[in-house]
Design an enzyme around this catalytic site. Sequence first.
Site, PDB file in Angstrom:
ATOM      1  N   HIS A   1      -2.996   6.930   3.530  1.00 28.45           N
ATOM      2  CA  HIS A   1      -3.481   5.708   2.885  1.00 28.45           C
ATOM      3  C   HIS A   1      -4.811   5.339   3.537  1.00 28.45           C
ATOM      4  CE1 HIS A   1      -4.028   1.760   1.486  1.00 28.45           C
ATOM      5  NE2 HIS A   1      -3.662   1.180   2.600  1.00 28.45           N
TER       6      HIS A   1
ATOM      7  N   ASN B   1     -10.139   0.066   0.783  1.00 27.55           N
ATOM      8  CA  ASN B   1      -8.674   0.163   0.693  1.00 27.55           C
ATOM      9  C   ASN B   1      -8.258  -0.204  -0.737  1.00 27.55           C
ATOM     10  OD1 ASN B   1      -5.923  -0.314   0.788  1.00 27.55           O
ATOM     11  ND2 ASN B   1      -5.976  -1.432   2.727  1.00 27.55           N
TER      12      ASN B   1
ATOM     13  N   CYS C   1       0.819  -1.217   0.000  1.00 28.42           N
ATOM     14  CA  CYS C   1       0.000   0.000   0.000  1.00 28.42           C
ATOM     15  C   CYS C   1       0.852   1.266   0.000  1.00 28.42           C
ATOM     16  CB  CYS C   1      -0.935   0.005   1.202  1.00 28.42           C
ATOM     17  SG  CYS C   1      -2.047  -1.403   1.208  1.00 28.42           S
TER      18      CYS C   1
END
Length: 333
Positions: free
Chosen positions: A255, A285, A115
């Site tokens: 994030h 996500n 990520c």
Amino acid sequence: MAFAHITGTGSALPQRILDNAGLEMIVDTTDEWITRRTGIKERRIAMIDKNESTTDLGALAARRALEMANVPANEIDTIITGTVSADRIFPSAACMIQRELGAENAAAFDVSAGCSGFIYALEMANNSIKAGMAKTVLVIGAERLSSLVNWQDRGTCVLLGDGAGAVVLRASDVHGGILSTHIKSDGRLWDLLYSEKGNQPPPESLNGLATTPFHLRMEGNRLFKQAVPSMAHIAELALQKNGMTREDIHLVIPHQANIRILQAVAEKLKISMDKFFTNLDKYGNTSSASIPIAMDEAFRSGLMKEGDHVLLVSFGAGLTWGATLLRWSMSPG
Ligand code: ACO
């Protein structure tokens, strides 16, 4: 020495919305559990028959960023894509996107940093501009995580979504743009989040979803406990490096993993949640894509103006984490 300024942002999301009620039909879960534990209400799922591959989404986000920056594709020196879900093992998503854009003068490669892929890619781009190797760099985060998910694992399939975001970086002598980046990793904890070979087909209700034979595995609880102090610490390093305090930060673009992680990071940093941009309720996500999508939405909705200090902060598989401090300057001259 040149500074790297973001002069254009873009994003692209698949059309299909899978909300929590839709997930209740696929795995043993509830809207109430997902909302309370994660803050996610819905996510986008890419359909191959709708031209929503990682390449398609990345190229569309890139076109929108190039249009905003008013940069023709043949002026791009380098394309760097943060991704863990390129359409093929090789060639890279960046090369496939280069082809779509007709960016004939660009070098192109991917960065795999979970990520944190976008922040890692941004740092590679920043370094090549500072070193005088490039004047114009396209940095993309593009993911089709739905193709890697085990749709029988309620602990992970509720968290993830598909999408892409992109920024155009231009070299300028004007002080500003990317002020600093810190990136870190700890491979000893690789097995908290990884993807391995699997073979379950997608559920019937997701007909048209093209899966790859890889399935994601995660130890969510331990990951959560690593994410919070790591993100807070690296954000502190960014402030210290630039001689700034939390009051100097206008906006944090983190994030988008989980609202509880972000609330805990905000509390540790003593920065109000009002300064944290979030859109994870809509997209879940999206790994490397989450920060550039959020940046594009924040900019287009007027949340960032010239001179604002913007802090990007990420955490993900690897483990990897990172923070970038920007002085927002779309027209450095
Ligand atoms: N629906 C209903 N129940 C569920 C679901 C679900 N989707 N998933 C798990 N459960 C159950 C479990 O089986 C468990 O049941 P039990 O108590 O009977 O054993 C219970 O809920 C609690 O499970 P935990 O895993 O302990 O729940 P937790 O509070 O840790 O929340 C979560 C899980 C949301 C995954 C959390 O750990 C988390 O967000 N971790 C970070 C994960 C993450 O963001 N990963 C992405 C990559 S890293 C990053 O981007 C930062």
